[in-house]
Design an enzyme around this catalytic site. Structure first.
Site, mmCIF file in Angstrom:
data_model
loop_
_atom_site.group_PDB
_atom_site.id
_atom_site.type_symbol
_atom_site.label_atom_id
_atom_site.label_comp_id
_atom_site.label_asym_id
_atom_site.label_seq_id
_atom_site.Cartn_x
_atom_site.Cartn_y
_atom_site.Cartn_z
ATOM 1 N N GLU A 1 -13.673 -10.289 -6.606
ATOM 2 C CA GLU A 1 -14.391 -10.484 -5.701
ATOM 3 C C GLU A 1 -15.607 -10.658 -5.318
ATOM 4 O OE1 GLU A 1 -12.304 -12.941 -4.072
ATOM 5 O OE2 GLU A 1 -14.175 -12.486 -2.494
ATOM 6 N N ARG B 1 -19.777 4.766 5.402
ATOM 7 C CA ARG B 1 -19.437 5.123 4.177
ATOM 8 C C ARG B 1 -20.758 4.692 3.803
ATOM 9 N NH1 ARG B 1 -14.341 2.160 1.682
ATOM 10 N NH2 ARG B 1 -14.868 0.748 2.725
ATOM 11 N N ARG C 1 -18.622 -9.908 0.714
ATOM 12 C CA ARG C 1 -19.116 -8.950 1.760
ATOM 13 C C ARG C 1 -18.204 -8.579 2.981
ATOM 14 N NH1 ARG C 1 -24.375 -12.433 3.048
ATOM 15 N NH2 ARG C 1 -21.999 -14.404 2.926
ATOM 16 N N CYS D 1 -19.461 -0.443 -2.003
ATOM 17 C CA CYS D 1 -20.201 -0.633 -3.217
ATOM 18 C C CYS D 1 -21.327 -0.501 -3.692
ATOM 19 C CB CYS D 1 -19.725 -2.533 -2.359
ATOM 20 S SG CYS D 1 -18.447 -2.835 -2.036
ATOM 21 N N ASP E 1 0.677 -1.432 0.142
ATOM 22 C CA ASP E 1 0.336 0.004 0.001
ATOM 23 C C ASP E 1 0.821 1.360 0.043
ATOM 24 O OD1 ASP E 1 -3.386 0.370 0.843
ATOM 25 O OD2 ASP E 1 -2.522 2.547 0.556
ATOM 26 N N LYS F 1 -21.969 2.949 -5.696
ATOM 27 C CA LYS F 1 -20.744 3.207 -6.477
ATOM 28 C C LYS F 1 -21.167 2.470 -7.652
ATOM 29 C CE LYS F 1 -16.622 1.579 -5.305
ATOM 30 N NZ LYS F 1 -16.020 1.054 -6.631
#
Ligand code: UGA
Length: 432
Positions: free
Chosen positions: A151, A327, A154, A260, A30, A263
């Site tokens: 992928e 989010r 959840r 998810c 990262d 978006k």
């Protein structure tokens, strides 16, 4: 196998830790140095059941490494997963700058055959771009393949989902790529579907869009239920017994949130637009989801009349249980709307309090559900955490100023609560 996973967000961290647990040597990368230095010490930036333990144990047995150095990862891995974020741009499109950046970095450091696996949710044709980008920036003529391996895990049950997927989708072009990928996933012993790359990319967007459609559909039914005095839970149960429909993703409530569905719907609608297709069905799904929050707010107003000066307790802040992720959480919009109307809001969530403190202003953060309810005119359930399913309603009634429950996730029995002297308002439970 020697694997690297570039991008240590939800999908990257879980996949990296799970591949290590399967016996592979995994390097997670990262560019957030602070995050990496925390991860090296076993400090996990998200709450996901079981993840901390998995990371710590695989760090100890040296199967998992964290680094900010992409070169080190590319040099030492045969398989490179891309799991960087693809946030939404203002026009609804997915922002693919992170993916392009990674593709260029991979190209610079390749010194032998590599299999590049796209795992982030991306628009169809992204893998073609990754391939072109690597081919453009590669220094020596090295062989490489690109695979789309979406992928489906959840949040909240990510480790279980990674290890027990309904299907593993592999979009690929060569036998070599197929052999490596099937070997990698063979220990999971789950069904593998091999497709062409573009189909694999579309499977992910189409699946998320379909699941969101199921939720908006049942939320639309909840509106009709309220009007006529039917119970949406019973309607969903009856629908779900038809195998063609299935019983999952038919829980009406405050609408879907998370990082998810909102978006991915925006991105899929935009992909349609670019291709000259007006994705009307998904636009309706998105609108219904927005309306659902307004609908629950209206219910609150209808029963409280004046919101100004009222004290409102909200239980549950995360967008769904077993995560601290806020989010696009419906709770946040609802709370902000209540504050706007002049309410005093008291909140409690089992895991999301720290993150909530950074984004919610002018609310009282409480240490537990009963403290949140203390002196409140109304109790709202915004997330269906298990601990809220087992409320002591006798105690709750004593704490509340008014015995009023807005069950935004339909977790209680309306008859039982009514019998206990509560005014019960659910979503589509026949009490508009
Ligand atoms: C979703 C998909 O379920 C995963 O398969 C996918 O891998 C993931 O997105 C992703 O693209 O990364 P997630 O967002 O973690 O996973 O959570 P879900 O369990 O799908 O829930 C999404 C939202 O829908 C939540 O706000 C939940 O409360 C809501 N929901 C779900 C309902 O309102 N009703 C339902 O019946 C089901």
């Amino acid at each position: 196998m020697n694997i690297s996973v570039i991008g240590s967000g939800y999908v990257g961290l879980v996949s990296g830790a799970c591949f290590a647990e399967l016996g592979n040597h995994v390097i997670c990368v990262d560019n957030d140095k602070q995050k990496i230095s925390g991860l090296k010490k076993g400090v996990i930036p998200i709450y996901e059941p079981g993840l901390q333990e998995l990371i710590v144990s695989n760090l100890k047995n040296n199967r998992l490494k964290f680094t900010s150095n992409i070169k080190e990862a590319v040099k030492n891995s045969e398989v490179i997963f891309i799991a960087v974020g693809t946030p939404t741009l203002e026009n609804g499109e997915a922002d693919l700058t992170g993916i392009e950046d990674v593709a260029r970095s991979i190209a610079q450091h390749i010194d032998g055959y590599r299999l590049i696996v796209e795992k982030s949710t991306v628009p169809v044709e992204t893998c073609s771009w990754i391939k072109k980008t690597i081919a453009t920036y590669i220094k020596k003529k090295q062989k490489f393949d690109v695979v789309s391996n979406p992928e489906f895990l959840r949040e909240g049950s990510a480790i279980h989902d990674f290890n027990h997927p309904d299907r593993i989708v592999l979009g690929l072009e060569t036998l070599r790529a197929k052999q490596i990928m099937t070997n990698l996933y063979q220990p999971l012993n789950r069904p593998i579907l091999v497709t062409n790359i573009k189909s694999a990319e579309l499977i992910k967007h189409a699946s998320n869009a379909f699941l969101a459609t199921k939720i908006s559909f049942i939320n639309a039914i909840s509106r009709i239920c309220d009007q006529v005095g039917a119970d949406v839970r019973e309607v969903a149960a009856g629908m779900g017994m038809d195998n063609r429909i299935g019983r999952y993703f038919l829980h009406a409530g405050l609408g879907y949130g998370g990082s998810c569905f909102p978006k991915d719907l925006d991105a899929f609608i935009t992909i349609g637009e670019k291709l000259g297709y007006d994705f009307q069905i998904l636009k309706a799904v998105r609108n219904t989801n927005q309306e659902q929050k307004a609908f629950v707010l209206k219910k609150i107003k209808d029963v409280l009349w004046i919101i100004q000066g009222k004290t409102i307790a909200v239980l549950g802040l995360s967008f769904k249980p077993n995560t601290d992720d806020l989010r696009n959480a419906p709770s946040i919009d609802l709370i902000n709307a209540l504050i706007q109307e002049g309410a005093k809001v008291r909140v409690y969530d089992p895991k999301a309090m720290e993150k909530a403190k950074k984004i919610l202003k002018n609310v009282t953060f409480c240490k537990d559900k009963y403290q949140a309810a203390s002196g409140a005119d109304c109790l709202i359930i915004a997330t269906e955490w298990n601990e809220f399913k087992e409320l002591d309603f006798i105690k709750m009634k004593k704490k509340l100023k008014r015995a009023l429950v807005i069950d935004g996730r339909n977790i209680y029995d309306p008859k039982l609560l009514t019998k206990m002297g509560f005014t019960y308002i659910g979503v589509g439970r026949g009490n508009e």
